[in-house]
Design a protein around this motif. Structure first.
Motif, PDB file in Angstrom:
ATOM      1  N   GLY A 245       6.089  -2.588 -12.070  1.00  0.00           N
ATOM      2  CA  GLY A 245       7.509  -2.508 -11.739  1.00  0.00           C
ATOM      3  C   GLY A 245       7.931  -1.079 -11.470  1.00  0.00           C
ATOM      4  O   GLY A 245       8.633  -0.796 -10.500  1.00  0.00           O
ATOM      5  N   SER A 246       7.475  -0.171 -12.312  1.00  0.00           N
ATOM      6  CA  SER A 246       7.914   1.214 -12.147  1.00  0.00           C
ATOM      7  C   SER A 246       7.332   1.833 -10.878  1.00  0.00           C
ATOM      8  O   SER A 246       7.984   2.629 -10.219  1.00  0.00           O
ATOM      9  CB  SER A 246       7.572   2.056 -13.381  1.00  0.00           C
ATOM     10  OG  SER A 246       6.183   2.173 -13.518  1.00  0.00           O
ATOM     11  N   VAL A 247       6.104   1.445 -10.524  1.00  0.00           N
ATOM     12  CA  VAL A 247       5.519   1.981  -9.289  1.00  0.00           C
ATOM     13  C   VAL A 247       6.343   1.507  -8.088  1.00  0.00           C
ATOM     14  O   VAL A 247       6.667   2.285  -7.194  1.00  0.00           O
ATOM     15  CB  VAL A 247       4.039   1.543  -9.136  1.00  0.00           C
ATOM     16  CG1 VAL A 247       3.505   1.949  -7.773  1.00  0.00           C
ATOM     17  CG2 VAL A 247       3.197   2.151 -10.237  1.00  0.00           C
ATOM     18  N   PHE A 248       6.727   0.246  -8.123  1.00  0.00           N
ATOM     19  CA  PHE A 248       7.532  -0.291  -7.033  1.00  0.00           C
ATOM     20  C   PHE A 248       8.874   0.442  -6.931  1.00  0.00           C
ATOM     21  O   PHE A 248       9.270   0.912  -5.867  1.00  0.00           O
ATOM     22  CB  PHE A 248       7.754  -1.798  -7.241  1.00  0.00           C
ATOM     23  CG  PHE A 248       8.653  -2.413  -6.218  1.00  0.00           C
ATOM     24  CD1 PHE A 248       8.192  -2.672  -4.939  1.00  0.00           C
ATOM     25  CD2 PHE A 248       9.971  -2.720  -6.536  1.00  0.00           C
ATOM     26  CE1 PHE A 248       9.033  -3.232  -3.986  1.00  0.00           C
ATOM     27  CE2 PHE A 248      10.820  -3.281  -5.586  1.00  0.00           C
ATOM     28  CZ  PHE A 248      10.339  -3.535  -4.308  1.00  0.00           C
ATOM     29  N   VAL A 249       9.557   0.562  -8.083  1.00  0.00           N
ATOM     30  CA  VAL A 249      10.867   1.218  -8.088  1.00  0.00           C
ATOM     31  C   VAL A 249      10.729   2.675  -7.644  1.00  0.00           C
ATOM     32  O   VAL A 249      11.551   3.196  -6.895  1.00  0.00           O
ATOM     33  CB  VAL A 249      11.503   1.123  -9.497  1.00  0.00           C
ATOM     34  CG1 VAL A 249      12.740   1.988  -9.587  1.00  0.00           C
ATOM     35  CG2 VAL A 249      11.848  -0.320  -9.816  1.00  0.00           C
ATOM     36  N   CYS A 250       9.663   3.307  -8.083  1.00  0.00           N
ATOM     37  CA  CYS A 250       9.443   4.705  -7.715  1.00  0.00           C
ATOM     38  C   CYS A 250       9.214   4.827  -6.209  1.00  0.00           C
ATOM     39  O   CYS A 250       9.761   5.713  -5.556  1.00  0.00           O
ATOM     40  CB  CYS A 250       8.250   5.240  -8.493  1.00  0.00           C
ATOM     41  SG  CYS A 250       7.877   6.940  -8.140  1.00  0.00           S
ATOM     42  N   PRO A 269       4.902   6.684 -16.799  1.00  0.00           N
ATOM     43  CA  PRO A 269       3.732   7.454 -16.361  1.00  0.00           C
ATOM     44  C   PRO A 269       2.945   6.853 -15.204  1.00  0.00           C
ATOM     45  O   PRO A 269       2.251   7.577 -14.507  1.00  0.00           O
ATOM     46  CB  PRO A 269       2.856   7.521 -17.619  1.00  0.00           C
ATOM     47  CG  PRO A 269       3.310   6.392 -18.470  1.00  0.00           C
ATOM     48  CD  PRO A 269       4.768   6.213 -18.181  1.00  0.00           C
ATOM     49  N   PHE A 270       3.045   5.529 -14.996  1.00  0.00           N
ATOM     50  CA  PHE A 270       2.191   4.938 -13.968  1.00  0.00           C
ATOM     51  C   PHE A 270       2.637   5.301 -12.556  1.00  0.00           C
ATOM     52  O   PHE A 270       1.950   5.013 -11.584  1.00  0.00           O
ATOM     53  CB  PHE A 270       2.097   3.426 -14.174  1.00  0.00           C
ATOM     54  CG  PHE A 270       1.450   3.080 -15.482  1.00  0.00           C
ATOM     55  CD1 PHE A 270       0.078   3.232 -15.642  1.00  0.00           C
ATOM     56  CD2 PHE A 270       2.205   2.675 -16.567  1.00  0.00           C
ATOM     57  CE1 PHE A 270      -0.533   2.959 -16.861  1.00  0.00           C
ATOM     58  CE2 PHE A 270       1.598   2.393 -17.790  1.00  0.00           C
ATOM     59  CZ  PHE A 270       0.231   2.541 -17.940  1.00  0.00           C
ATOM     60  N   CYS A 271       3.795   5.942 -12.462  1.00  0.00           N
ATOM     61  CA  CYS A 271       4.251   6.416 -11.147  1.00  0.00           C
ATOM     62  C   CYS A 271       3.511   7.674 -10.692  1.00  0.00           C
ATOM     63  O   CYS A 271       3.510   7.994  -9.511  1.00  0.00           O
ATOM     64  CB  CYS A 271       5.729   6.789 -11.194  1.00  0.00           C
ATOM     65  SG  CYS A 271       6.777   5.487 -11.747  1.00  0.00           S
TER      66      CYS A 271
END
Ligand SMILES: *[C@@H]1O[C@H](CO)[C@@H](O)[C@H](O)[C@H]1NC(C)=O
Length: 600
Positions: A245-250, A269-271
């Protein structure tokens, strides 16, 4: 579940091409597939690597004409911008007189949100605007966008104080610094000015002063995607769910505006691997480790379910460590966090993690006279919750009170947040009666700030009874007010706050012959009790017998530690250095880009 697993294995082998070929060819085939997948992944990564930056930051070649043509209309037509909105916005922000006007969030309550790329009138009337839109030589004096990725910037908690103070000092560091804030909003009514007003009223940080706010650009993240990085919406695979989710939002954020420095103050951190593709520095401010080694150790592998869980957590841990490779500067909020992060990320983080304590927000200049005469009061500022260990305190206090004719007064000040907390208070009152100390104990439940300040200024001692408190901001308040801290010997109070002093310098815990800035205790009920420190009642007896000179020396030491480590201006100084370092790294990284991307 455990009964089914052998079946699944048999299924898989049955799907192969028979027992003979399996033993002869199976292994090489599997190996080949694996290698193939690796090569493919590498190729895809390289393709993205080569094109992503160009796609996101380099506008179409005729972009200045397009902007010039649109100045009269006040907006660039969608047909011209296409998928290149982010690259247009970047040029505009870097050239604008008031970059804030290019926010994607609405500016005021009555303005309308629009996805159109609007042009500000003030820039239309500026004869040099078109010129400033040009790309710039990396070595030239140029503006830099510091992107703060903080999707929950409206939470108004401790993490948000860090965010806004950091923003403030980033803008102060140089007129050339711009700040972009990537955030969701609590509702669609929220606008730029309401956020900035709430920052001022909640934290006392005035971003309206000196026109600082003109240099803040708000990039509104689509509230529809909020659930993607909300832990609560991922019941089972929280970490991987949040990670994806965070990668997508980033990614969505970056398509709206690519910053020159990426700063994660939220803890996503995964971004970082994605952001690193843009050849910009990544700064991570870590409040809390996402996965800790303790969590892994607690898992056993005695059933298939647990084994699966173990494998899941271990792979998440590996990914977490991998993500750390893409950080340029790791900052932790305390020794406790820093120790955990060091043990997880080890040498994989490029620069070893540094501690930057969060700003406490306490204005020490407002404290009247910390070294004045004090009342015989022991103050405990803590919410009424079990982990704060009020029960232990009452029992130990009773033990001390028995041994003295005229004991201290004990003031318990705290808030109750739930029905359960209120019950805790009732139980504590009952316990005080049973222990026959009621007349010495004052309960101040949900007292106003004025009362708290009064106690702070008058108490001779301040307590912190919790085991393993990660920080303990009240202990800093005690010290700044001249109350001598009596604290549990663990985590924040032991490692960060109640430190000894030698020759006017703060020294490491346990330094011999140094002046202490407070007292420590431990208790047999601690999960890690080793008996290295006296009990609380013993410390209270000692505190009662403390002579005046000794007390003054300890108070002075406490003042020195609190001011040097947690004073009003400490965070600002340290953050200013972080900003300066990030700028240096930005230039280095920019020079590793292709010729075209280097100047945009
Ligand atoms: C660091 O962050 C954690 C998690 O938010 C918090 O519990 C802790 O108190 C913070 N430490 C400091 C020094 O503020």
């Amino acid at each position: 579940m455990s009964g089914q697993t052998p079946l699944m294995i048999r299924d898989v082998s049955g799907a192969g091409s028979g027992p003979v070929s399996r033993s002869v060819l199976g292994l090489p085939t599997a190996f080949g597939t694996f290698l193939g997948a690796l090569v493919l992944a590498w190729a895809v990564y390289k393709c993205i690597d080569a094109s992503l930056l160009r796609f996101l930051v380099v506008p179409p070649h005729n972009y200045r004409d397009a902007i010039a043509r649109s100045l009269e209309k006040g907006a660039i037509p969608e047909s011209v911008v296409g998928v290149k909105g982010g690259s247009f916005r970047r040029r505009l922000v870097l050239a604008a007189q008031k970059p804030q006007l290019y926010s994607t969030m609405k500016l005021n309550r009555d303005s309308v949100a629009t996805s159109k790329l609007r042009l500000a009138r003030i820039d239309k009337d500026d004869p040099n605007f078109m010129d400033r839109l040009r790309p710039a030589d990396p070595h030239a004096k140029r503006r830099l966008v510091f992107g703060y990725f903080h999707p929950y910037s409206d939470a108004n908690g401790g993490g948000e104080r860090v965010l806004w103070e950091a923003v403030y000092y980033t803008l102060k560091q140089s007129e050339q610094n711009l700040v972009a804030i990537y955030t969701f909003t609590a509702s669609d009514d929220v606008c730029v000015s309401s956020i900035l007003q709430s920052v001022r009223s909640t934290f006392g940080i005035d971003l309206f002063a000196d026109g600082l706010n003109d240099r803040i650009i708000f990039i509104q993240l689509n509230n529809r995607y909020k659930w993607l990085i909300d832990g609560a919406s991922w019941k089972h695979f929280t970490i991987i769910g949040q990670a994806l989710g965070s990668v997508f939002v980033c990614f969505r954020s970056l398509t709206k505006l690519v910053p020159d420095v990426f700063i994660d103050t939220q803890g996503l951190p995964f971004c970082y691997p994605l952001v690193a593709l843009l050849r910009i520095p990544v700064v991570a401010y870590v409040h809390y480790p996402l996965i800790s080694a303790d969590m892994l150790n607690k898992l056993s592998s005695n059933s298939v379910y647990h084994l699966a869980k173990y494998v899941y957590w271990t792979s998440m841990m590996k990914l977490y460590q991998l993500a750390a490779n893409f950080i340029d500067y790791t900052l932790c909020n305390s020794t406790w966090t820093c120790n955990h992060i060091r043990s997880i990320w080890g040498s994989s983080a490029q620069t070893s993690p540094q501690i930057v304590y969060p700003p406490t927000g306490i204005d020490e200049s407002k404290i009247a006279d910390p070294l004045a005469e004090k009342d015989r009061v022991l103050l405990y500022l803590a919410q009424f919750r079990p982990e704060k260990r009020h029960r232990l305190l009452l029992q130990e206090f009773a033990g001390y009170a028995k041994k003295t004719s005229e004991p201290f007064k004990l003031a318990l000040i705290g808030s109750t947040r739930s029905k359960q907390d209120e019950e805790t208070v009732q139980e504590l009152k009952l316990l005080a009666e049973q222990l026959d100390i009621s007349s010495h104990v004052a309960f101040e439940v949900n007292a106003p700030r004025k009362t708290v300040d009064k106690y702070l200024s008058q108490a001779a001692f301040g307590l912190n009874v919790m085991w393993n408190e990660h920080f303990g901001i009240s202990v800093v308040e005690y010290m700044l007010n001249g109350a001598i801290p009596i604290v549990h010997a663990s985590a924040g109070p032991l490692l960060d706050i109640v430190l000894p002093v030698e020759n006017d310098e703060v020294v490491a815990p346990g330094t011999e012959h140094a002046t202490p800035s407070g007292f420590f205790f431990t208790d047999p009920s601690d999960p890690d009790y080793k008996g290295l420190f006296p009990s609380l009642s013993e410390v209270l007896i000692k505190a009662d017998r403390l002579d005046k000179d000794e007390a003054t020396a300890i108070r002075k030491a406490g003042q020195l530690v609190a001011r040097k480590k947690f004073g009003m201006d400490v965070f600002g100084k340290e953050w200013t250095q972080v900003v300066a370092l990030a700028k240096k790294t930005e230039l280095e990284k920019r020079q590793t880009r292709n010729k075209v991307e280097m100047v945009y």
